[in-house]
Design an enzyme around this catalytic site. Structure first.
Site, PDB file in Angstrom:
ATOM      1  N   SER A 142      -4.432  -5.901  -4.025  1.00  0.00           N
ATOM      2  CA  SER A 142      -3.330  -4.929  -4.068  1.00  0.00           C
ATOM      3  C   SER A 142      -2.709  -4.823  -2.675  1.00  0.00           C
ATOM      4  O   SER A 142      -3.341  -5.197  -1.679  1.00  0.00           O
ATOM      5  CB  SER A 142      -3.899  -3.563  -4.460  1.00  0.00           C
ATOM      6  OG  SER A 142      -2.931  -2.559  -4.322  1.00  0.00           O
ATOM      7  N   TYR A 155     -10.325   3.443  -3.089  1.00  0.00           N
ATOM      8  CA  TYR A 155      -9.627   2.348  -3.791  1.00  0.00           C
ATOM      9  C   TYR A 155      -9.193   1.285  -2.776  1.00  0.00           C
ATOM     10  O   TYR A 155      -9.424   0.085  -2.979  1.00  0.00           O
ATOM     11  CB  TYR A 155      -8.424   2.893  -4.552  1.00  0.00           C
ATOM     12  CG  TYR A 155      -7.615   1.834  -5.283  1.00  0.00           C
ATOM     13  CD1 TYR A 155      -8.119   1.204  -6.419  1.00  0.00           C
ATOM     14  CD2 TYR A 155      -6.341   1.458  -4.837  1.00  0.00           C
ATOM     15  CE1 TYR A 155      -7.374   0.231  -7.092  1.00  0.00           C
ATOM     16  CE2 TYR A 155      -5.592   0.498  -5.498  1.00  0.00           C
ATOM     17  CZ  TYR A 155      -6.114  -0.113  -6.632  1.00  0.00           C
ATOM     18  OH  TYR A 155      -5.377  -1.078  -7.278  1.00  0.00           O
TER      19      TYR A 155
END
Ligand code: NAP
Length: 248
Positions: A142, A155
């Site tokens: 990501s 995350y």
């Protein structure tokens, strides 16, 4: 005729979003696609969609946090097709919240799915790829693997880990004809944001999805295809894809 014709690819997290779109796009290039995730009913409809369109697909449901289930899915793939040309380690979760809220259970889930799930996928395919003398491991990270934002610490940490382990693996596999690619998307319209734990962050992401022009899953599937279709001597190490309108 696609350069990928008759190759065998495993896609984890294929029951929705990016994984689903990637499986569909790969099948259009005559790839034999093995789709994995926990929701078996969704995988069955995906397989039907691909078969109805003339493609080739099989579902082997598994939970990527369970090493034996991942190994089982890969063993069944090898037993069926005799080889594995690529794996797209895409399964991921994002139940983000601020650290001070101490949602330790959610931290553990992110570590288990986003890091250990990727490692289990790598461990399961690597012996076969080494025997074949070829393979392509594609890990979905990501933008959060390149920058850290408040509320996203854990995350982001899992995605930084995906970047680190992918780069290490790439260097270790360089002499073995096994390619490693990191796909790092910006904001994509999928189910991922529905699991955000922190209300403020959830509202911000929903507003970005509503008012911005986010990527669609197929945009990321095209990035995966680009890496896979590159000539064997070309290693696409990383692709970072943001919506044009995304600032951070
Ligand atoms: N959407 C974005 O903006 C964005 C941005 C950057 C990176 N990403 C990354 O892209 C990847 C795909 O996410 P997405 O956006 O497509 O979200 P999504 O629609 O929620 O898809 C997540 C997939 O992961 C699977 N999964 C979750 N836990 C699992 C487990 N324990 N075992 C097996 N499969 C599991 C889910 O299937 P089941 O629930 O059926 O198991 C689902 O198929 C993730 O790694 C995510 O971090 C997304």
């Amino acid at each position: 005729m696609s350069v990928l014709s008759d190759s065998v690819a495993v896609v984890t997290g294929a029951s929705s979003g990016i994984g689903h779109a990637t499986a569909v796009e790969l099948a259009k290039h005559n790839v034999k696609v093995v789709v994995c995730a926990r929701r078996a009913d969704r995988l069955e409809s995906l397989v039907k969609e691909i078969l109805d369109a003339g493609g080739h697909a099989l579902a082997f449901p598994c939970d990527v946090t369970d090493r034996s289930q991942v190994e089982g899915a890969i063993e069944k793939t090898i037993a069926t097709f005799g080889r594995i040309d690529s794996i797209i380690n895409n399964a991921g979760v994002m139940p983000i919240s601020r650290i001070e809220d101490l949602h330790v259970d959610a931290w553990e889930r992110m570590v288990d799915v986003n890091i250990k799930g990727v490692l289990y996928g790598i461990a399961a395919v690597l012996p076969q790829m080494m025997r074949q003398g070829s393979g392509h491991i594609i890990n979905v990270s990501s933008v959060a693997g390149r920058r850290v934002f408040p509320g996203g610490s854990v995350y982001c940490a899992t995605k930084w880990a995906v970047h680190a382990l992918s780069e290490g693996l790439r260097a270790e596999m360089a002499s073995k004809n096994i390619r490693v690619t990191i796909i790092a998307p910006g904001i994509v319209r999928t189910e991922l944001a529905e699991h955000v734990r922190d209300d403020g962050t959830k509202d911000r992401i929903q507003t970005m999805l509503r008012e911005g022009e986010p990527l669609e899953s197929v945009d990321i599937a095209h990035a995966v295809l680009y890496a896979m279709q590159s000539p064997a001597h070309v290693g696409i190490n990383e692709i970072l894809v943001r919506p044009t309108s995304q600032e951070p």
